[in-house]
Design a protein around this motif. Structure first.
Motif, PDB file in Angstrom:
ATOM      1  N   LYS A  99       0.831  -1.206   0.000  1.00 52.59           N
ATOM      2  CA  LYS A  99       0.000   0.000   0.000  1.00 52.59           C
ATOM      3  C   LYS A  99       0.861   1.249   0.000  1.00 52.59           C
ATOM      4  N   VAL A 100       0.273   2.326  -0.510  1.00 54.78           N
ATOM      5  CA  VAL A 100       1.025   3.556  -0.725  1.00 54.78           C
ATOM      6  C   VAL A 100       0.120   4.759  -0.514  1.00 54.78           C
ATOM      7  N   SER A 101       0.686   5.830   0.007  1.00 58.03           N
ATOM      8  CA  SER A 101      -0.022   7.105   0.100  1.00 58.03           C
ATOM      9  C   SER A 101       0.918   8.205  -0.358  1.00 58.03           C
ATOM     10  N   SER A 102       0.339   9.283  -0.862  1.00 59.24           N
ATOM     11  CA  SER A 102       1.177  10.360  -1.388  1.00 59.24           C
ATOM     12  C   SER A 102       0.461  11.700  -1.295  1.00 59.24           C
ATOM     13  N   ASN A 158       4.685   7.629   0.843  1.00 59.70           N
ATOM     14  CA  ASN A 158       4.886   6.653   1.912  1.00 59.70           C
ATOM     15  C   ASN A 158       4.468   5.282   1.417  1.00 59.70           C
ATOM     16  N   GLU A 174       4.371   0.868   2.210  1.00 58.66           N
ATOM     17  CA  GLU A 174       4.532  -0.281   3.090  1.00 58.66           C
ATOM     18  C   GLU A 174       4.698  -1.520   2.230  1.00 58.66           C
ATOM     19  N   THR A 187       8.805  -0.281   5.825  1.00 59.48           N
ATOM     20  CA  THR A 187       8.212   0.995   5.437  1.00 59.48           C
ATOM     21  C   THR A 187       9.260   1.854   4.739  1.00 59.48           C
ATOM     22  N   SER A 227      -2.847   7.821  -5.517  1.00 62.37           N
ATOM     23  CA  SER A 227      -3.113   8.144  -4.117  1.00 62.37           C
ATOM     24  C   SER A 227      -3.177   9.648  -3.909  1.00 62.37           C
ATOM     25  N   ARG A 230      -6.204   9.327  -0.848  1.00 63.31           N
ATOM     26  CA  ARG A 230      -6.476   8.116  -0.070  1.00 63.31           C
ATOM     27  C   ARG A 230      -5.305   7.154  -0.165  1.00 63.31           C
ATOM     28  N   VAL A 231      -5.293   6.213   0.751  1.00 68.57           N
ATOM     29  CA  VAL A 231      -4.326   5.128   0.675  1.00 68.57           C
ATOM     30  C   VAL A 231      -4.730   4.184  -0.463  1.00 68.57           C
ATOM     31  N   PHE A 278      -4.238   0.513  -2.166  1.00 67.40           N
ATOM     32  CA  PHE A 278      -3.751  -0.852  -1.989  1.00 67.40           C
ATOM     33  C   PHE A 278      -3.258  -1.328  -3.351  1.00 67.40           C
ATOM     34  N   CYS A 279      -1.988  -1.580  -3.458  1.00 69.93           N
ATOM     35  CA  CYS A 279      -1.355  -1.824  -4.757  1.00 69.93           C
ATOM     36  C   CYS A 279      -1.934  -3.046  -5.451  1.00 69.93           C
TER      37      CYS A 279
END
Length: 427
Positions: A206-209, A300, A302, A308, A412, A417-418, A420-421
């Motif tokens: 998962k990734v956020s930006s 960011n 994971e 992380t 993202s 939002r986060v 999920f890859c």
């Protein structure tokens, strides 16, 4: 192979010219046999540098691919949005492909390129040149050797540089997403690729930006400023003045980047640079451009197993593209300041410094991408010579995966939002 690797250069701009230098340094290993570029000055310059026959000088790449295969490989250095079609066409023709980063500007086009190369059995090397920097490569070696134990967290910073960003991403070719691509892809796919590389076999889950266009906006234009720097009464007080970045530079006798970019049809001198600033895009006020790409962005991530990672890209820095990295492992901490690596071992509580030597011809320069560029093209030519794709440090599937991560990160940011890859439905 006992004869030189014959290559065709598509795009005779800055990147095409730099990578072609390998043929001048090692004429027994690489020979530039054709060039295609719509700009007469650029293609003629490369023709003269490499003594290319007139019949092999083209205005566009479709005319090249129409011919029977007459070289071993093609260097694709066209603008970002013009990568997919030539890459697929030349792969199907049996040419090995060196492709400037990014791979392409959509996930679909990236996938199409990789599939074409895989199905045709040709090698693909994408310009993630940082993987070929000897010191940065040493980081991967230390991770794989277990010096850090289990990698737990990665911090990575790309300081773009205040005038570099103004040149390339406010006034220049990568300023507008519709004309090129978003900044995380065009500038920082290098860096997301490195993080993906350092994570090893662990997949990002998962990734956020977050990021935006900061400062370079019409509302930030100084009172009394003109639309062009040559006419501006407050130009002396502006750090982004085109007069400072270009005219002062050429007055000091420097004719390389960035002044070479703003005069695509002539040699950069005071007269041609002045005319370019008077009439061209690089003379515009940075607060009056059509730029819409992020000036600062954080990503960011994971990965599987709880690893992380945090990446930051920012325009407003003194240093230009001198990356900073910290990697925290279960047995030690690695710090990279852009010059050397320091590893602190938790057991002995001692620090060890690491560097890596690199014998690079002066034609490639010793700063910026110069060292990495040389090793990048060297590895590709070696791979073709020896029919050994393992010499390419970023294979097609891994390259595709790191690019898809870039697209997920931008999704993202846009959707707040986060992500999920690999799952377009979860949120």
């Amino acid at each position: 192979m006992t004869s030189p690797v014959n290559v065709i250069v598509l795009g005779a701009g800055c990147r095409g010219e730099i990578l072609s230098k390998f043929a001048s340094i090692h004429p027994t290993r690489m020979k530039v046999v054709a060039v295609a570029d719509p700009r007469k000055f650029a293609r003629t310059k490369l023709q003269q540098q490499h003594k290319i026959d007139n019949e092999n000088v083209f205005e566009d790449w479709p005319r090249v691919v129409e011919r029977e295969k007459f070289a071993d490989a093609v260097l694709i250095c066209t603008p970002d949005r013009l990568h997919k079609d030539p890459a697929v066409a030349f792969a199907k023709k049996g040419y090995h492909i060196l492709l400037e980063k990014p791979l392409a500007t959509t996930p679909e086009d990236c996938t199409a390129i990789v599939e074409a190369c895989t199905q045709s059995g040709v090698m693909l090397s994408v310009g993630h040149v940082l993987r070929y920097d000897p010191v940065i490569h040493k980081i991967k070696e230390l991770i794989d050797a277990g010096d850090l134990g289990e990698v737990i967290h990665i911090q990575h910073l790309e300081p773009v540089g205040f005038y570099h960003f103004a040149h390339s991403f406010v006034r220049g070719n990568w300023r507008n997403e519709a004309e090129s691509s978003f900044a995380l892809l065009s500038k920082s796919c290098h860096d997301i690729d490195l993080i993906h590389h350092w994570a090893g076999a662990r997949r990002c889950v998962k990734v956020s930006s977050f990021g935006s266009v900061s400062h370079f906006q019409k509302k930030k234009k100084p009172t009394g400023a003109a639309d062009r720097c040559l006419d501006c009464p407050v130009e002396r007080d502006c750090p982004y003045s085109a007069c400072k970045i270009y005219l002062d530079t050429v007055k000091q006798g420097h004719t390389g980047w960035p002044v070479s970019v703003i005069c695509p049809s002539s040699f950069p001198d005071i007269e041609s640079v002045t005319e370019a600033l008077r009439t061209g895009p690089y003379g515009r006020c940075v607060y009056e451009c059509d730029n819409d790409v992020c000036t600062n962005q954080v990503v960011n991530m994971e990965f599987e197993g709880g690893l992380t990672a945090a990446f930051s890209m920012v325009a407003f820095t003194e240093e230009i593209c001198k990356r900073k990295t910290k990697i925290c492992g279960s047995r030690g901490e690695l710090s990279y300041d852009g010059d050397e690596i320091r590893v602190f071992d938790f057991l002995s509580q001692r620090s060890t410094k690491h560097t890596a030597s690199s014998d690079v011809p002066c034609q490639f320069g010793l700063s910026g991408h110069g060292v990495a560029d040389y090793h990048f093209i060297h590895a590709f030519i070696s791979a073709v010579e020896k029919s050994d794709p393992s010499l390419i440090r970023s294979g097609p599937e891994e390259t595709l995966m790191s690019h898809l991560l870039v697209f997920e990160a931008e999704r993202s940011r846009l959707e707040s939002r986060v992500v999920f890859c690999g799952d377009a439905t979860r949120g």
